[in-house]
Design an enzyme around this catalytic site. Structure first.
Site, PDB file in Angstrom:
ATOM      1  N   GLY A 209      23.991  15.036  42.799  1.00  0.00           N
ATOM      2  CA  GLY A 209      24.198  16.172  44.098  1.00  0.00           C
ATOM      3  C   GLY A 209      22.690  16.700  44.333  1.00  0.00           C
ATOM      4  O   GLY A 209      21.871  16.351  44.878  1.00  0.00           O
TER       5      GLY A 209
ATOM      6  N   TYR B   1      22.789  32.245  36.805  1.00  0.00           N
ATOM      7  CA  TYR B   1      22.394  31.591  35.791  1.00  0.00           C
ATOM      8  C   TYR B   1      20.956  32.020  35.420  1.00  0.00           C
ATOM      9  O   TYR B   1      20.181  31.118  34.610  1.00  0.00           O
ATOM     10  CB  TYR B   1      22.285  30.000  36.203  1.00  0.00           C
ATOM     11  CG  TYR B   1      23.370  29.450  36.773  1.00  0.00           C
ATOM     12  CD1 TYR B   1      24.620  29.114  36.336  1.00  0.00           C
ATOM     13  CD2 TYR B   1      23.175  28.998  38.339  1.00  0.00           C
ATOM     14  CE1 TYR B   1      25.674  28.576  37.142  1.00  0.00           C
ATOM     15  CE2 TYR B   1      24.256  28.452  38.789  1.00  0.00           C
ATOM     16  CZ  TYR B   1      25.329  28.288  38.395  1.00  0.00           C
ATOM     17  OH  TYR B   1      26.094  27.574  39.074  1.00  0.00           O
TER      18      TYR B   1
ATOM     19  N   CYS C  29      24.259  45.771  46.690  1.00  0.00           N
ATOM     20  CA  CYS C  29      24.313  46.806  45.844  1.00  0.00           C
ATOM     21  C   CYS C  29      24.807  46.250  44.405  1.00  0.00           C
ATOM     22  O   CYS C  29      25.831  46.710  43.979  1.00  0.00           O
ATOM     23  CB  CYS C  29      25.410  47.958  46.388  1.00  0.00           C
ATOM     24  SG  CYS C  29      25.066  48.503  47.922  1.00  0.00           S
TER      25      CYS C  29
HETATM   26  N1  LLP Z   1      30.109  15.051  39.621  1.00  0.00           N
HETATM   27  C1  LLP Z   1      30.733  15.988  39.171  1.00  0.00           C
HETATM   28  C2  LLP Z   1      31.849  15.698  38.687  1.00  0.00           C
HETATM   29  C3  LLP Z   1      30.331  17.355  39.218  1.00  0.00           C
HETATM   30  O1  LLP Z   1      31.018  18.270  38.575  1.00  0.00           O
HETATM   31  C4  LLP Z   1      29.089  17.573  39.627  1.00  0.00           C
HETATM   32  C5  LLP Z   1      28.484  18.761  39.434  1.00  0.00           C
HETATM   33  C6  LLP Z   1      28.278  16.628  40.081  1.00  0.00           C
HETATM   34  C7  LLP Z   1      28.786  15.336  40.065  1.00  0.00           C
HETATM   35  C8  LLP Z   1      26.822  16.852  40.776  1.00  0.00           C
HETATM   36  O2  LLP Z   1      25.993  17.232  39.740  1.00  0.00           O
HETATM   37  P1  LLP Z   1      24.310  17.144  40.030  1.00  0.00           P
HETATM   38  O3  LLP Z   1      23.919  15.814  40.105  1.00  0.00           O
HETATM   39  O4  LLP Z   1      24.314  18.333  41.495  1.00  0.00           O
HETATM   40  O5  LLP Z   1      23.852  17.828  38.895  1.00  0.00           O
HETATM   41  N2  LLP Z   1      26.219  25.701  40.680  1.00  0.00           N
HETATM   42  C9  LLP Z   1      25.368  24.893  39.584  1.00  0.00           C
HETATM   43  C10 LLP Z   1      25.458  23.572  39.604  1.00  0.00           C
HETATM   44  C11 LLP Z   1      27.043  23.047  39.202  1.00  0.00           C
HETATM   45  C12 LLP Z   1      27.333  21.701  39.056  1.00  0.00           C
HETATM   46  C13 LLP Z   1      28.807  21.349  39.063  1.00  0.00           C
HETATM   47  N3  LLP Z   1      29.078  20.168  38.896  1.00  0.00           N
HETATM   48  C14 LLP Z   1      23.816  25.252  39.921  1.00  0.00           C
HETATM   49  O6  LLP Z   1      23.442  25.882  40.830  1.00  0.00           O
HETATM   50  O7  LLP Z   1      22.931  24.921  38.982  1.00  0.00           O
END
Ligand code: LLP
Length: 429
Positions: free
Chosen positions: A276, A317, A357
């Site tokens: 992602g 975070y 706010c």
């Molecule tokens: N696959 C699954 C099952 C996941 O839960 C996630 C992310 C991904 C793939 C993709 O992960 P990535 O390649 O993006 O690391 N909101 C947080 C990140 C939460 C990720 C949740 N799951 C942030 O802003 O850092």
């Protein structure tokens, strides 16, 4: 800085377009994505995986804009979804259902039905009751669901605790020690077809070793299953590769893939990945304007028109995003000789905060900036988990989104209006 957001003539550009022009045309706050950056990141994956049967399933949750999904679909990407809404986004963007894997701990019956109807590639099942429910839903539709079990390998991803997912205490996946028994159970269910195994240990990982530790644990299970005649055709190793926000040094995509392929030596399974952040994170910035400069008793504040509802990561975070001036030193205003140094004349340390706010409404703290009212700032590395985690808190419409492609800019999501905000609400009779 990314190769696609660069300074030219003392002005920050997205590809060949000056961010000042984008602000003039589309106003602020505005998410700006680079098509070339997206394409480049995707192609780094596909090139590194050449010669190996694979599917890159972009994790839609990172950025679900239809145009972003469409750019990736046209490159051949598959998609990792976690809801019926994400499924509909992928299909609306021209994605191929046969390249969709469906993750998530809480799939509803309706979500399952919609995904079976669309004929997706695989359900990444995360619990025993989900297996039974999926089997029942598939049976009621006269269908067979392809499944993979998400195993929790109990490895430490060494990232922020809120985005670690592969530890025993996390809600994700099935317990490592239960996995074999659950595969046996799945085999007994008539409307399920076992095709793979998956894991995802966390996000924003900056080392390869936790990924490799997870692969090794997954392979032990794969071999135990094979010995029982349960032969898997694919392995899905999730997403999680980190990006550079500040001074992190995550492995290059090619090095990460090389390490995975080495750990998979001798295995012929189709490899699925669910990246992602690494595909979209550095392909986007959040463009914002300084509304006010405020000198508090202890701090200087740059109050900008973007807020925690637009970019929640700092508040949630304590995440760091670089904040760059769009125009380099626009107001040098040097003091007369002997009356101070030029660089100190109006460069101050600011907390960059939004209009919401909440004390937690900050975009960045203690940033050294040369700004005045109306200065434009670019919040960098905002392409992943920026817009997708935005909200309407404080009755703020969501930001506009544009994609730059060479010399052209296209609006791919209009700024929300008041009509969007109240759609679906009614007064009592
Ligand atoms: N696959 C699954 C099952 C996941 O839960 C996630 C992310 C991904 C793939 C993709 O992960 P990535 O390649 O993006 O690391 N909101 C947080 C990140 C939460 C990720 C949740 N799951 C942030 O802003 O850092």
């Amino acid at each position: 800085m990314s190769n696609y957001f660069t300074q030219k003539n003392a002005q920050l550009h997205a590809e060949n377009v000056a961010l000042t022009d984008i602000a003039a045309q589309f106003s602020t706050p505005c998410y700006v994505y680079s098509r070339a950056a997206l394409t480049d990141a995707y192609q780094q994956f596909s090139q590194a995986l050449q010669g190996r049967e694979h599917l890159i399933c972009y994790a839609v949750k990172a950025n679900g804009n239809l145009a972003v999904l469409n750019v990736l679909a046209r490159l051949g990407a598959g998609f990792d979804i976690v809801s019926g809404g994400e499924l509909q986004r992928v299909l609306a963007a021209g994605g191929d259902a046969q390249k969709i894997v469906f993750s998530g701990v809480g799939k509803s019956t309706d979500d399952m039905r919609m995904a079976l109807e669309a004929n997706i590639l695989c359900f990444n099942v995360e619990s025993a009751p989900e297996l039974d429910r999926l089997n029942a839903v598939a049976a009621s539709m006269g269908k067979t669901a392809a499944i993979s079990l998400r195993v929790n390998p109990d490895v430490d991803a060494k990232t922020h605790p809120y985005i670690s997912t592969g530890l025993k205490q996390n809600k994700f996946g099935v317990a490592y020690t239960d996995a074999i028994a659950l595969y046996r159970h799945a085999r007994s269910l008539k409307n399920l077809r076992i095709t793979g195994m998956d894991c995802h240990i966390g996000s924003q990982l900056t080392e390869t070793s936790p990924f490799i530790a997870a692969v090794e644990k997954v392979l032990l299970l794969v071999d135990q299953l094979a010995a029982e005649g349960i032969v898997l055709t694919h392995l899905d190793l999730g997403g999680g590769l980190g990006i550079c926000y500040d001074d992190e040094t995550p492995p290059a995509i090619s090095d990460y893939i090389a390490a995975l392929l080495k750990a998979l030596a001798g295995r012929t399974h189709k490899l699925i990945l669910e990246p992602g952040r690494v595909l979209v994170g550095n392909a986007g910035v959040l463009l914002t304007k300084v509304e006010y400069i405020k000198h508090g008793e202890e701090k200087n504040f740059a109050i900008v028109d973007a807020a925690m509802n637009d970019l929640m990561r700092p508040a949630l975070y304590d995440a760091y995003h670089r904040i760059l001036p769009v125009v380099q030193n626009p107001h040098p205003n040097p003091l007369p000789e002997g009356e101070g140094t030029v660089e100190k004349s109006n460069c101050l340390i600011f907390d960059v905060v939004g209009p919401i706010c909440e004390t937690g409404d900050f975009i960045g703290r203690n940033r050294s900036l040369t700004i005045t009212e109306n200065s434009l700032l670019a919040v960098m590395s905002a392409g992943a988990y920026g817009m997708s985690m935005s909200s309407n808190y404080n009755a703020r419409g969501r930001a506009a989104e544009v994609i730059v492609d060479g010399d052209t800019v296209q609006l791919v999501r209009a700024r929300e209006t008041f009509a969007h905000l109240i759609a679906g609400e009614t007064l009592l009779p």
